[in-house]
Write a protein that holds these residues in place. Structure first.
Motif, PDB file in Angstrom:
ATOM      1  N   PHE A  65      -1.658  -5.864 -12.428  1.00 36.10           N
ATOM      2  CA  PHE A  65      -3.082  -5.918 -12.091  1.00 36.10           C
ATOM      3  C   PHE A  65      -3.443  -7.206 -11.361  1.00 36.10           C
ATOM      4  O   PHE A  65      -4.289  -7.204 -10.453  1.00 36.10           O
ATOM      5  CB  PHE A  65      -3.925  -5.754 -13.357  1.00 36.10           C
ATOM      6  CG  PHE A  65      -3.931  -4.349 -13.881  1.00 36.10           C
ATOM      7  CD1 PHE A  65      -4.587  -3.344 -13.205  1.00 36.10           C
ATOM      8  CD2 PHE A  65      -3.256  -4.027 -15.054  1.00 36.10           C
ATOM      9  CE1 PHE A  65      -4.598  -2.040 -13.681  1.00 36.10           C
ATOM     10  CE2 PHE A  65      -3.252  -2.726 -15.540  1.00 36.10           C
ATOM     11  CZ  PHE A  65      -3.922  -1.729 -14.845  1.00 36.10           C
ATOM     12  N   PHE A  66      -2.801  -8.323 -11.726  1.00 38.50           N
ATOM     13  CA  PHE A  66      -3.079  -9.573 -11.027  1.00 38.50           C
ATOM     14  C   PHE A  66      -2.551  -9.543  -9.590  1.00 38.50           C
ATOM     15  O   PHE A  66      -3.179 -10.078  -8.677  1.00 38.50           O
ATOM     16  CB  PHE A  66      -2.471 -10.752 -11.782  1.00 38.50           C
ATOM     17  CG  PHE A  66      -3.192 -11.089 -13.061  1.00 38.50           C
ATOM     18  CD1 PHE A  66      -4.523 -10.768 -13.254  1.00 38.50           C
ATOM     19  CD2 PHE A  66      -2.532 -11.745 -14.093  1.00 38.50           C
ATOM     20  CE1 PHE A  66      -5.191 -11.076 -14.424  1.00 38.50           C
ATOM     21  CE2 PHE A  66      -3.185 -12.078 -15.274  1.00 38.50           C
ATOM     22  CZ  PHE A  66      -4.515 -11.735 -15.442  1.00 38.50           C
ATOM     23  N   VAL A  70       8.307  -5.195 -11.397  1.00 43.54           N
ATOM     24  CA  VAL A  70       7.329  -4.163 -11.772  1.00 43.54           C
ATOM     25  C   VAL A  70       5.927  -4.584 -11.314  1.00 43.54           C
ATOM     26  O   VAL A  70       5.182  -3.787 -10.737  1.00 43.54           O
ATOM     27  CB  VAL A  70       7.348  -3.915 -13.289  1.00 43.54           C
ATOM     28  CG1 VAL A  70       6.192  -3.002 -13.701  1.00 43.54           C
ATOM     29  CG2 VAL A  70       8.679  -3.304 -13.716  1.00 43.54           C
ATOM     30  N   GLY A  71       5.589  -5.846 -11.570  1.00 50.44           N
ATOM     31  CA  GLY A  71       4.281  -6.327 -11.154  1.00 50.44           C
ATOM     32  C   GLY A  71       4.080  -6.235  -9.658  1.00 50.44           C
ATOM     33  O   GLY A  71       3.000  -5.867  -9.175  1.00 50.44           O
ATOM     34  N   ASN A  72       5.136  -6.530  -8.908  1.00 46.64           N
ATOM     35  CA  ASN A  72       5.013  -6.523  -7.454  1.00 46.64           C
ATOM     36  C   ASN A  72       4.989  -5.139  -6.849  1.00 46.64           C
ATOM     37  O   ASN A  72       4.785  -5.006  -5.640  1.00 46.64           O
ATOM     38  CB  ASN A  72       6.121  -7.372  -6.824  1.00 46.64           C
ATOM     39  CG  ASN A  72       5.691  -8.806  -6.630  1.00 46.64           C
ATOM     40  OD1 ASN A  72       4.838  -9.106  -5.793  1.00 46.64           O
ATOM     41  ND2 ASN A  72       6.238  -9.703  -7.419  1.00 46.64           N
ATOM     42  N   LEU A  73       5.187  -4.094  -7.676  1.00 47.87           N
ATOM     43  CA  LEU A  73       4.908  -2.754  -7.158  1.00 47.87           C
ATOM     44  C   LEU A  73       3.447  -2.646  -6.723  1.00 47.87           C
ATOM     45  O   LEU A  73       3.103  -1.832  -5.872  1.00 47.87           O
ATOM     46  CB  LEU A  73       5.220  -1.705  -8.219  1.00 47.87           C
ATOM     47  CG  LEU A  73       6.702  -1.400  -8.455  1.00 47.87           C
ATOM     48  CD1 LEU A  73       6.858  -0.391  -9.578  1.00 47.87           C
ATOM     49  CD2 LEU A  73       7.352  -0.873  -7.181  1.00 47.87           C
ATOM     50  N   LEU A  93     -10.057  -4.025  -6.313  1.00 49.64           N
ATOM     51  CA  LEU A  93      -9.391  -5.311  -6.547  1.00 49.64           C
ATOM     52  C   LEU A  93     -10.072  -6.083  -7.674  1.00 49.64           C
ATOM     53  O   LEU A  93      -9.408  -6.673  -8.535  1.00 49.64           O
ATOM     54  CB  LEU A  93      -9.398  -6.143  -5.265  1.00 49.64           C
ATOM     55  CG  LEU A  93      -8.659  -5.565  -4.060  1.00 49.64           C
ATOM     56  CD1 LEU A  93      -8.820  -6.481  -2.856  1.00 49.64           C
ATOM     57  CD2 LEU A  93      -7.184  -5.354  -4.371  1.00 49.64           C
ATOM     58  N   ALA A  94     -11.401  -6.084  -7.679  1.00 55.51           N
ATOM     59  CA  ALA A  94     -12.141  -6.794  -8.729  1.00 55.51           C
ATOM     60  C   ALA A  94     -11.861  -6.174 -10.101  1.00 55.51           C
ATOM     61  O   ALA A  94     -11.658  -6.883 -11.095  1.00 55.51           O
ATOM     62  CB  ALA A  94     -13.639  -6.753  -8.425  1.00 55.51           C
ATOM     63  N   GLY A 132      -6.514  -6.999 -15.911  1.00 61.55           N
ATOM     64  CA  GLY A 132      -5.423  -7.922 -16.198  1.00 61.55           C
ATOM     65  C   GLY A 132      -5.848  -9.040 -17.134  1.00 61.55           C
ATOM     66  O   GLY A 132      -5.104  -9.429 -18.047  1.00 61.55           O
ATOM     67  N   SER A 133      -7.046  -9.549 -16.939  1.00 60.45           N
ATOM     68  CA  SER A 133      -7.569 -10.615 -17.803  1.00 60.45           C
ATOM     69  C   SER A 133      -7.730 -10.131 -19.231  1.00 60.45           C
ATOM     70  O   SER A 133      -7.395 -10.838 -20.189  1.00 60.45           O
ATOM     71  CB  SER A 133      -8.910 -11.112 -17.264  1.00 60.45           C
ATOM     72  OG  SER A 133      -8.760 -11.652 -15.964  1.00 60.45           O
TER      73      SER A 133
END
Length: 434
Positions: A260-261, A384-387, A413-414, A420-421
């Motif tokens: 998500f980040f 995985v995150g960079n997918l 995006l927001a 993620g937070s």
């Protein structure tokens, strides 16, 4: 061993602080330069887009798929790459990574079709796989967890500095070289910006040490101090085996958080020039200069928050607060998209939030993984995150084509930063506040 060292101004600093300063000055500026070159080659397609879409008759969807397909190659080869680095050493493997991606990045100048665009972007992801997680792993060989927040933030300021330098540089190249020797400005962009990566790749072979034991610039006492601290830190972490990097539930939770980040990060990298253009600026050089403010402010914030996080030994809220601030910045940038001053300020806030959050995020995996588990786990999380690097530009491109507006894409995006937070708060503070 001496317990303290007098500085020129008189105060005494402890021996560990002196040694870690020495290590930092030796390693971090060089690794930082490598990452600047890497990130520049990864996202300069965002500037090339301003010309190449018209020249090659590509749609926004074609661009989004090509920008994002990089991360498919990156995903497939990242874990094997980090495992190889852990076995053969950072010096040879990081050099291989940098030299191969420089050659492929330069080859982007020869793109004439969507298929060729997709293939080269995929190969660029394959070539670059392992640099970022490899460096994060490499830093765990030198620094215990309580010193990593500031160090990782220093290293990751390569992202905003690449934007700070790359924006005006990319705009200037595209203006100044356009038409020279029959090549378009975007073709010169890919060729010229590949050269630093190629040069630095060969420098890695001469400069970088695989670890503390190989560092001839350290004394025996300094090596002993560093090795003792790293060993003590690793002994407090439960996950050490290669397979722990795949099976630990924390790895998969962290992968989701990072996904998500990263959605927010590549909103910055791939769409910031487009959003500025949408606010009424058409000249590539002016767009380049207007990208400097968000990236410059983010670099300063990353270093400041990194030091605060280390001093407080608190990680979660140093991730959550910047993430929510970044989400708010994205929203305001859309609500005032036609007001250049407000939109630029909001994009600056969004960029600060995204990049501070990402820098602090990497304190979490290195707090719960060590040794071989860190090699695989960090690579799994990053791959995985960079997918999201594939999903984000393709999804935003599709939304722009479908709605003829960037608004819904930026709302997405927001929302990703906010999710993620929220997930970051589920990490137990007893594990990560180190």
């Amino acid at each position: 061993m001496a317990q303290g060292v007098a500085t020129l101004d008189g105060p005494v600093i402890d021996e560990a602080t002196r040694v870690y300063r020495k290590v930092t000055w030796r390693l971090v500026p060089f690794l930082f330069a490598c990452y600047v070159a890497a990130y520049l080659d990864r996202v300069n397609v965002g500037f090339a887009k301003l010309q190449m879409l018209n020249d090659l008759k590509f749609s926004e969807t074609v661009y989004g798929l090509g920008a994002g397909i990089f991360f498919i190659g990156y995903f497939v080869f990242e874990v094997p790459s980090n495992m190889i680095l852990h076995k053969v050493g950072a010096r040879v493997w990081i050099a291989r990574v940098m030299i191969s991606w420089a050659l492929i990045s330069a080859a982007m100048m020869f793109v004439t079709s969507a298929t060729m665009f997709y293939i080269l972007r995929f190969l660029l992801g394959v070539a670059e796989a392992g640099l970022f997680p490899g460096v994060i792993l490499y830093l765990t060989y030198w620094y215990p967890s309580e010193r990593r927040g500031g160090i990782i933030a220093l290293f990751m300021t390569g992202i905003p500095v690449a934007g700070l330098v790359g924006g005006p540089l990319s705009g200037w190249i595209m203006n100044a070289f356009s038409g020279m020797h029959g090549l378009a400005g975007w073709q010169w962009l890919f060729l010229i910006e590949a050269l630093p990566s190629l040069i630095l790749g060969f420098c890695v072979l001469a400069y970088l040490d695989n670890g503390i034991a190989q560092a001839k610039w350290l004394t025996a006492d300094e090596k002993a101090l560093l090795e003792r601290n790293v060993a003590a830190d690793a002994s407090s972490v439960g996950a050490h085996r290669f397979r722990d990097g795949f099976t630990s539930p924390w790895v998969w939770l962290l992968s989701g958080i990072y996904f998500f980040f990263i959605m927010g990060l590549y909103g910055v990298g791939f769409w910031l020039p487009t959003l500025i253009k949408g606010a009424g600026v058409s000249d590539p050089l002016q767009i380049g200069f207007l990208t400097m403010l968000p990236y410059g402010a983010a670099a300063a914030a990353m270093i400041t928050v990194g030091r605060m996080s280390d001093a407080a030994r608190e990680r979660r809220w140093h991730i959550v607060v910047p993430g929510l601030v970044g989400a708010a910045g994205w929203l305001v940038s859309i609500w005032y998209s036609k007001d250049l001053v407000v939109a630029e300020a909001a994009l600056t806030v969004a960029t600060i939030g995204v990049l501070v959050t990402l820098a602090q995020f990497w304190c979490l995996p290195t707090a719960v993984l060590a040794g071989a588990a860190a090699a695989t786990g960090i690579a799994v999380i990053n791959s995985v995150g960079n997918l999201a690097g594939f999903v984000s530009p393709y999804l935003i491109g599709w939304i722009i084509d479908a709605t003829k507006s960037t608004s819904l894409g930026v709302y997405t995006l927001a929302a990703c930063l906010a999710i993620g937070s929220a997930l970051a708060l589920t990490m137990p503070k007893r594990l990560v506040n180190r």
